[in-house]
Design a protein around this motif. Structure first.
Motif, PDB file in Angstrom:
ATOM      1  N   TYR A 362       0.665  -1.200   0.041  1.00  0.00           N
ATOM      2  CA  TYR A 362      -0.081  -0.227   0.304  1.00  0.00           C
ATOM      3  C   TYR A 362       0.879   0.980  -0.263  1.00  0.00           C
ATOM      4  CZ  TYR A 362       0.685   0.731   4.866  1.00  0.00           C
ATOM      5  OH  TYR A 362       1.956   1.215   6.361  1.00  0.00           O
ATOM      6  N   GLY A 363       1.844   1.232   0.565  1.00  0.00           N
ATOM      7  CA  GLY A 363       2.749   2.351   0.399  1.00  0.00           C
ATOM      8  C   GLY A 363       3.369   2.825  -0.513  1.00  0.00           C
ATOM      9  N   THR A 364       3.933   1.835  -1.485  1.00  0.00           N
ATOM     10  CA  THR A 364       4.604   2.190  -3.214  1.00  0.00           C
ATOM     11  C   THR A 364       3.565   2.158  -4.129  1.00  0.00           C
ATOM     12  OG1 THR A 364       5.713   1.501  -5.647  1.00  0.00           O
ATOM     13  CG2 THR A 364       4.446  -0.441  -3.551  1.00  0.00           C
ATOM     14  N   LEU A 379       3.964  -1.184 -13.082  1.00  0.00           N
ATOM     15  CA  LEU A 379       2.581  -0.327 -12.948  1.00  0.00           C
ATOM     16  C   LEU A 379       2.043   1.054 -12.467  1.00  0.00           C
ATOM     17  CD1 LEU A 379       0.110  -1.194 -15.316  1.00  0.00           C
ATOM     18  CD2 LEU A 379      -0.424  -2.638 -13.315  1.00  0.00           C
ATOM     19  N   ASP A 380       1.903   1.502 -12.602  1.00  0.00           N
ATOM     20  CA  ASP A 380       1.138   3.059 -11.888  1.00  0.00           C
ATOM     21  C   ASP A 380      -0.487   2.711 -11.309  1.00  0.00           C
ATOM     22  OD1 ASP A 380      -0.410   5.106 -11.488  1.00  0.00           O
ATOM     23  OD2 ASP A 380       1.628   5.994 -11.864  1.00  0.00           O
ATOM     24  N   LYS A 381      -0.585   2.074 -10.820  1.00  0.00           N
ATOM     25  CA  LYS A 381      -1.582   1.846  -9.424  1.00  0.00           C
ATOM     26  C   LYS A 381      -3.245   2.494  -9.867  1.00  0.00           C
ATOM     27  CE  LYS A 381       0.454  -0.537  -6.073  1.00  0.00           C
ATOM     28  NZ  LYS A 381       0.622  -0.702  -4.100  1.00  0.00           N
ATOM     29  N   GLY A 404       6.691  -3.636   5.306  1.00  0.00           N
ATOM     30  CA  GLY A 404       5.284  -3.212   5.992  1.00  0.00           C
ATOM     31  C   GLY A 404       4.869  -2.394   5.845  1.00  0.00           C
ATOM     32  N   ASP A 405       5.085  -1.935   5.135  1.00  0.00           N
ATOM     33  CA  ASP A 405       4.851  -0.032   5.477  1.00  0.00           C
ATOM     34  C   ASP A 405       5.150   0.727   3.381  1.00  0.00           C
ATOM     35  OD1 ASP A 405       7.531   1.082   5.137  1.00  0.00           O
ATOM     36  OD2 ASP A 405       7.047   2.429   6.463  1.00  0.00           O
ATOM     37  N   GLY A 425      10.565   2.278  -1.862  1.00  0.00           N
ATOM     38  CA  GLY A 425       9.732   2.120  -2.839  1.00  0.00           C
ATOM     39  C   GLY A 425       9.359   3.002  -3.754  1.00  0.00           C
ATOM     40  N   VAL A 426       9.041   4.032  -3.203  1.00  0.00           N
ATOM     41  CA  VAL A 426       8.457   5.562  -4.431  1.00  0.00           C
ATOM     42  C   VAL A 426       9.398   6.092  -5.235  1.00  0.00           C
ATOM     43  CG1 VAL A 426       7.505   7.789  -3.934  1.00  0.00           C
ATOM     44  CG2 VAL A 426       6.298   6.207  -2.176  1.00  0.00           C
ATOM     45  N   SER A 427      10.119   6.694  -4.287  1.00  0.00           N
ATOM     46  CA  SER A 427      11.731   7.597  -5.459  1.00  0.00           C
ATOM     47  C   SER A 427      12.388   6.279  -6.430  1.00  0.00           C
ATOM     48  CB  SER A 427      12.336   8.588  -4.972  1.00  0.00           C
ATOM     49  OG  SER A 427      13.552   7.332  -3.916  1.00  0.00           O
TER      50      SER A 427
END
Length: 540
Positions: A362-364, A379-381, A404-405, A425-427
């Protein structure tokens, strides 16, 4: 004379199968086992192995997902191997009873480690050295020996890990005590499930369910007359669920009284999963997907697909008012995207190679899909657009997993001189790297628990529907979600969400400041699962 005859048996066997035994040992045994009972790969003997000869020849020649090709083999050599693996195995080799299970118990002591945050607790399999790593976020805490790991690690809420292997061993790893207890449930194992203090192993050889308590003490076995797909926890039925590859049945095992019951689906399934909200059984067939209601096992919808979906790797998420899931196809380089709960096909995305796992958190913002190449498809959600991510040019990358996050993404560079790579997980910024020999599966405490699957969907609903006024743990315009669920009855929280104009007085307010939020049934159910995880401190 008898001893002499016994010594001649291997030679006679080899001659009777035209050299197939020697060819099998040379090309197949390292994965399928010297005795054909399975190793890193499935057993190769009837009835567990039942593939038409034409397809079998093609698989040996061209390979399959997870299996190399053997184009160098001559036609006659392929024929000899096929004849050998279609021959029966002695029944005595297939026996594994209660006495042998209880007699197999052993204990190994490892380093005691303190896991400060279970949400960051991740186990990593280094297949090339038969090791399991203990990770907490970016820190490597320990390594211990465990071979042939397969089928997915399960965790208790206290952080005890249950580790299955292809050859039937199950390990109970307690990091705080530094103890690894092992027991062999069967000869060839499919997977395990853990619920309410009971662990259930699904086995192919011999065909059965084996039940243990949380300490891995033997409880009971159930003989099965078929080839099981897998067994999963099923919270709404207070127990476990499983299906068969060769029988149109679904089985339910009750946790409290260990009563085993069956219901007829009408069709045998290649694979199956349960959706995160536990409303549907999703099964794959050779023509696509079949969706069944878990309330009455009524067939809700049939969906056509380009090939067999690899459901064990499917990932579910929520975006812009809809639930989605994506899964690679087993025999085609395609990622198939569907709308969950409305059960509509959205799109098929070409991959550079055969995909195997679709993973996320859920965090990415991305679903990470390996492609048997040096790149991952992201794949961009929200937009459903894709881009490629290349952690190690020229080297095969596989199996993304996350804390977990979702803050940290772990990616395997699956080479003998490979590595475990850590990324934001984001950048996608690289955070670290650990050298490894064939690093394979990775299993996080949160992401590998069915208990949290619905809660992860609920977090995404919260971010779209509630975040403007509420935060998870701190007061904003309204109280935090954690405070609300910890201090109010669940029914009152639901009433306030659905009808705030008529409930604000019950909460002690002089006027209503909360707008009515239009939520579909699935959105509300997911949101409440997230709030329950918040209440217990499992999510932030």
């Amino acid at each position: 004379m008898k001893l002499k005859n016994l010594l001649l048996l291997p030679l006679l066997c080899s001659l009777s199968f035209g050299g197939g035994a020697e060819l099998y040992l040379k090309y197949c045994s390292s994965c399928h086992g010297e005795d054909r009972l399975g190793g890193h790969a499935p057993p190769l003997f009837p009835p567990f192995f039942n593939i038409p000869e034409e397809r079998l020849y093609r698989i040996i020649r061209e390979g399959a997902v997870g299996m190399p090709s053997f184009k160098e083999l001559k036609e006659e050599e392929v024929k000899q191997i096929v004849e050998f693996i279609k021959s029966p195995v002695e029944k005595e080799k297939l026996r594994w009873d209660e006495e042998r299970i209880k007699g197999s118990v052993e204990r190994v002591y490892t380093k005691k480690v303190e896991v400060k945050n279970l949400k960051d607790y991740t186990l990593v399999v280094e297949r090339g050295k038969n090791l399991v790593w203990v990770m907490e976020g970016e820190r490597l805490l320990d390594k211990f020996a465990f071979s042939s790991m397969h089928g997915g690690i399960k965790f208790s809420k206290e952080g005890v890990a249950y580790i299955p292997s292809r050859d039937g061993w199950i390990g109970r790893y307690d990091p705080t005590k530094g103890e690894l207890k092992r027991v062999r449930a069967c000869i060839y194992l499919r997977n395990i499930a853990f619920y309410g203090g009971l662990l259930v192993a699904s086995c192919w050889v011999p065909s059965r369910l084996v039940v243990f308590d949380s300490q891995l003490n033997y409880v009971k076995s159930f003989e099965l007359h078929g080839r099981i797909n897998a067994v999963y926890e099923l919270y709404i039925r207070d127990g476990f669920i499983f299906t068969f590859k060769d029988k149109p049945l679904v089985g339910f095992l009750n946790y409290k009284d260990l009563k085993l019951t069956y219901e007829n689906l009408g069709v045998a399934l290649e694979d199956f999963i349960i959706d995160p909200l536990e409303e549907y059984l999703i099964g794959s067939t050779r023509s696509g997907l079949e969706i069944y209601s878990l309330n009455d096992l009524r067939l809700v919808k049939e969906l056509k697909a380009l090939d067999i979906p690899h459901l064990a790797s499917a990932y579910f998420w929520y975006s812009k008012g809809d639930f989605y899931f994506a899964t690679p196809l087993l025999n085609k380089p395609v990622l198939s995207v569907w709308k969950a709960y409305s059960w509509e096909h959205v799109k098929d995305i070409p991959l550079d190679g055969n995909g195997f796992l679709a993973r996320s958190s859920y965090g990415t913002p991305y679903v990470w899909v390996d492609m048997s190449t040096d790149s991952m498809l992201l794949l961009d959600k929200r937009s459903l657009e894709v881009k490629k991510f290349i952690p190690a040019p020229g080297k095969r990358v596989t199996h993304a997993e996350f804390t977990g996050d979702g803050r940290i993404a772990y990616v395997s560079v699956y080479e003998k001189e490979g590595a475990l790579m850590l990324y934001d997980g984001v950048s996608l910024k690289k955070l670290g790297e650990f050298p490894a020999n064939l690093p394979a599966g990775k299993y996080n405490f949160v992401n590998k628990s069915r208990y949290f699957e619905g809660a992860q969907l609920g977090y995404q609903v919260f971010m779209e529907k509630c975040w403007g006024c509420h935060h998870t743990t701190e007061n904003a315009f309204g109280p935090s979600l954690r405070w609300s669920i910890q201090n109010r009855e669940k029914a009152l929280v639901i009433a306030q969400i659905l009808n705030p104009e008529n409930t604000y007085r019950l909460l002690g307010y002089s006027r209503n400041a909360m707008p009515r939020i239009e939520l579909k049934e699935g959105e509300l159910k997911a949101l409440m699962k997230f709030m329950e995880a918040l209440k217990d401190g499992w999510m932030d």
